[in-house]
Design an enzyme around this catalytic site. Structure first.
Site, PDB file in Angstrom:
ATOM      1  N   ARG A 107      -4.291 -61.280 -74.383  1.00  0.00           N
ATOM      2  CA  ARG A 107      -6.596 -61.106 -75.018  1.00  0.00           C
ATOM      3  C   ARG A 107      -6.909 -60.573 -74.180  1.00  0.00           C
ATOM      4  O   ARG A 107      -6.595 -60.616 -72.380  1.00  0.00           O
ATOM      5  CB  ARG A 107      -6.866 -62.617 -75.092  1.00  0.00           C
ATOM      6  CG  ARG A 107      -7.959 -63.368 -74.799  1.00  0.00           C
ATOM      7  CD  ARG A 107      -8.443 -64.163 -74.635  1.00  0.00           C
ATOM      8  NE  ARG A 107     -10.149 -64.709 -75.292  1.00  0.00           N
ATOM      9  CZ  ARG A 107     -11.141 -64.353 -73.815  1.00  0.00           C
ATOM     10  NH1 ARG A 107     -10.080 -63.941 -72.991  1.00  0.00           N
ATOM     11  NH2 ARG A 107     -12.646 -64.661 -73.991  1.00  0.00           N
ATOM     12  N   LYS A 166      -8.369 -62.435 -64.570  1.00  0.00           N
ATOM     13  CA  LYS A 166      -8.514 -63.008 -64.240  1.00  0.00           C
ATOM     14  C   LYS A 166      -8.467 -63.714 -63.033  1.00  0.00           C
ATOM     15  O   LYS A 166      -7.726 -62.296 -61.766  1.00  0.00           O
ATOM     16  CB  LYS A 166      -7.289 -63.886 -64.600  1.00  0.00           C
ATOM     17  CG  LYS A 166      -8.256 -64.679 -66.481  1.00  0.00           C
ATOM     18  CD  LYS A 166      -7.987 -66.159 -66.948  1.00  0.00           C
ATOM     19  CE  LYS A 166      -8.866 -66.253 -67.865  1.00  0.00           C
ATOM     20  NZ  LYS A 166      -7.481 -66.861 -68.764  1.00  0.00           N
TER      21      LYS A 166
END
Ligand code: HH2
Length: 287
Positions: free
Chosen positions: A264, A228
């Protein structure tokens, strides 16, 4: 969490350490932020999913709509066309595979569970019309995520007074509503939603508070930090999501240390190895 048994060289016996479950990301989308388009077709997506299982994924998270900041919504029919055949093909090839459906749409969740999914991962926190009732009727595990607004607008100047307290209050509220709708309390997993309507400082504060989030929600926690943008906020060189492996592993190990239930991730083999080493060290020091 998964119990890991590793032989302890020091004492010659096996000891158990609990490590997070590894959830591998399968984006059947043309526009996901880190791998958009690479696995968009049935064959490519299925091949990728099976490779992630071989690399050590405990769960596959299959999604047909990008939630990256600014992403455009996808119709229900289009999303279903993308994910249902992949879930069916994966489950036909590996009947034991645990599949999660990453969707904000109740109808997609229903079809995905009919195709073999066992977890509904909803970054919208089950706020769509009919979502709570659908989750209860499906009887599957659900991931309830904190997000401000919707993907198209969530990064437009997000503001909080106290980000950790506000995210915990939101998650408690959504978990209560989910239970009230009939979902079993221990089938709910809470996710602070890294990158979903948060600045760098917000993301870091939430990751620093993972233990508090678990304790104050009373739920298992999922951490989705892989590749991210916050990583580029810390390391300015990492503008390309494909060059965020180090930051992604650091976040996964931080999550493991904080006791999260699930990470995740896109880089399953590397994360699985990192967690094995983490667990071996943790086990060696645990008398
Ligand atoms: N992040 C993404 C998607 N789904 N689900 C949960 N529970 N938590 C997350 O942090 C999370 C998520 C975004 O990552 P990715 O799937 O790689 O990208 P895109 O949404 O662009 O497909």
């Amino acid at each position: 969490m998964v119990e890991v048994r590793t032989p302890s060289a020091a004492v010659g016996i096996e000891r158990a350490v609990r490590r997070p479950r590894v959830m591998g990301v399968v984006n059947v989308t043309p526009d996901s932020f880190s791998d958009g388009g690479r696995f968009a077709g049935l064959e490519a997506a299925c091949g990728h999913a099976l490779a992630l299982l071989d690399a050590g994924a405990d769960i596959l998270d299959i999604g047909g709509e990008s939630t990256r900041p600014g992403a455009a919504p996808v119709s229900e029919a289009e999303e279903l066309d993308r994910v249902a055949p992949v879930i069916e093909a994966v489950r036909a090839a590996r009947p034991d595979a645990v599949v999660s459906i990453d969707t904000m749409k109740p109808a997609v969740a229903r079809a995905a569970v009919a195709a073999g999914a066992a977890i509904w991962n909803d970054v919208n926190g089950l706020r769509a019309d009919g979502a709570l009732e659908t989750a209860a009727a499906l009887g599957v595990e659900v991931v309830v995520t904190h997000m401000v607004g919707e993907p198209r607008t969530m990064q437009d100047d997000p503001r909080y007074g106290d980000v950790v307290a506000e995210v915990i209050a939101f998650l408690r509220d959504r978990c209560r509503a989910t239970e009230a709708a009939g979902v079993a309390a221990d089938s709910i997993i809470a996710d602070p939603g890294v990158g979903f309507g948060k600045t760098l400082a917000h993301n870091l504060a939430l990751m620093a508070a993972l233990g508090r989030i678990r304790d104050e929600t009373g739920k298992r926690v999922l951490l989705g930090a892989s590749r991210k943008r916050f990583i580029a906020g810390v390391d300015a060189g990492a503008t390309d999501p494909g060059r965020r492996l180090g930051g992604s592993l650091a976040a996964a190990l931080w999550g493991a240390q904080a006791g999260v239930d699930m990470v995740r991730v896109h880089d399953v083999a590397e994360t699985a190895q990192a967690l094995k080493v983490w667990a071996a060290i943790a086990e060696a020091g645990d008398d």
